[in-house]
Design an enzyme around this catalytic site. Structure first.
Site, PDB file in Angstrom:
ATOM      1  N   CYS A 155       0.833  -1.205   0.000  1.00 35.58           N
ATOM      2  CA  CYS A 155       0.000   0.000   0.000  1.00 35.58           C
ATOM      3  C   CYS A 155       0.868   1.256   0.000  1.00 35.58           C
ATOM      4  CB  CYS A 155      -0.924  -0.008   1.212  1.00 35.58           C
ATOM      5  SG  CYS A 155      -2.092   1.378   1.258  1.00 35.58           S
ATOM      6  N   CYS A 183      -6.173  -3.855   7.092  1.00 38.36           N
ATOM      7  CA  CYS A 183      -7.318  -2.950   6.972  1.00 38.36           C
ATOM      8  C   CYS A 183      -8.483  -3.553   6.208  1.00 38.36           C
ATOM      9  CB  CYS A 183      -6.883  -1.633   6.339  1.00 38.36           C
ATOM     10  SG  CYS A 183      -6.402  -1.746   4.594  1.00 38.36           S
TER      11      CYS A 183
END
Length: 367
Positions: free
Chosen positions: A102, A199
């Site tokens: 990410c 997440c």
């Protein structure tokens, strides 16, 4: 003063990053990235980031600070660059780190490009890390004041251009100071728990998440000689060094996952002594402090986020891979994870672990 776009996750750290930049006189705007809806696994979690609730929290903090707040929808890019590689890597019997993906492809690539297109000079985040320039003018990623919160392991893949376009306002703060600042300025995130789970998997069960995305099947637990010990649920449920959750009864001694053979769909179990490696190989390298082919460097090498860096020598090989030889054998080297090289407090570079090896007759050999 500069125009700065702060990536606001809805947590206390990015909230305080925005506050500090305002206090320094910068023109600040906040942005929250919509990467997923936060409920893919069927549960709500207070220990992840980037959910719809986090977007609302970030918007409220921006309102308190009096800055503009935007939401960028990066869901498609996040699936392509983070979730799909995460699933593929686990299905190859390796252990990925989605936070590194990410950072590499979303926060410090796609977001930085978009921020600059909108006229911003920098992107800032709430990471605990620092950036400095060395005597040659190169930008160096370095550890923060709060070593207990050091996040440089997750940032090793940043390029010179990305480091030049990024600010880490929390580099000189201790976590407790950040919370006190947030409380003193009435930010609703002051007491919010830190995000810890992946997440996009709010319940933390990555195996169940991948079960729903793959047609793969279970296979055999075996020992080093290939003798069958039982049945596993799918190789993506396991990682090197794992002991719990194997579902095997009647064992006469503790057994650990010591290898995963994805082509045979086998999980190899063995004693704790089989977990130690003297060396490893790595590819997909990023050098913040350049190394030329054939050159070696003394470093402290970190093989996972919670690992204490171990003294080692890293050598850049002709095929642009790295060989890392440790002074003393290290436990549970896991292909797919990052190995990050430190020179004191500075990050020299890093890469993705491909193999763990042993030293025999002065040469490394795959285990």
């Amino acid at each position: 003063m500069a125009r700065v776009m702060v990536a606001m996750s809805g947590g206390v750290d990015s909230s305080v990053a925005a506050l500090l930049l305002l206090q320094q006189g910068h023109e600040v705007a906040g942005v929250t990235l919509k990467l997923h809806d936060g409920r893919e696994a069927g549960e709500k979690s207070t220990r992840t980031c980037c959910s719809l609730d986090d977007i609302d929290d970030a918007k409220r903090v921006a309102g308190t600070l009096g800055i503009a707040h935007y939401v960028f929808n990066y869901e498609d890019a996040f699936v392509e660059q983070v979730i799909d590689p995460f699933v593929r890597t686990y299905c190859l019997g390796q252990t990925p780190n989605p936070c590194i993906l990410c950072n590499r492809f979303i926060k410090f690539d796609k977001l930085l490009v978009q921020a600059r297109a909108l006229g911003f000079d920098y992107v800032a985040t709430g990471h605990y890390a620092g950036i400095r320039q060395d005597e040659d003018g190169r930008r160096i990623l370095t550890k923060p004041k709060d070593l207990a919160k050091d996040q440089t392991y997750f940032l090793y893949a940043m390029t010179q251009e990305q480091l030049g376009g990024t600010l880490f306002p929390l580099h000189a703060l201790i976590k407790g100071e950040a919370r006190r600042l947030a409380a003193a300025h009435g930010l609703i995130t002051a007491r919010k728990r830190d995000s810890q789970d992946i997440c996009f998997i709010p319940d933390g069960d990555h195996g169940r998440f991948i079960d729903a995305m793959t047609d793969g099947a279970g296979g055999d637990f075996v020992d080093a000689e290939g003798n069958r010990l039982g049945t596993h649920r799918g190789i993506w449920h396991y990682t090197i060094g794992q002991r719990r959750g194997l579902g095997l009864g009647g064992l006469t001694e503790p057994l650990y996952v010591v290898d995963i053979r994805h082509e045979e769909n086998q999980v190899v179990l063995g004693p704790p002594s089989a977990l130690f490696s003297e060396a490893l190989q790595a590819d997909h390298l990023n050098w913040i402090r350049p190394l030329t082919q054939g050159q070696s460097m003394r470093v402290n090498a970190k093989i996972r986020a919670a690992h204490t860096p171990a003294p080692a020598r890293v050598t850049l090989l002709p095929d642009e891979t790295a060989e890392v030889v440790f002074d003393e054998a290290v436990r549970a080297v896991s292909p797919g994870q990052a190995v990050v090289f430190y020179d004191g407090d500075d990050v020299a570079g890093g890469g993705t672990i491909t193999d763990r090896t042993k030293i025999q007759h002065g040469r490394t050999q795959a285990l």
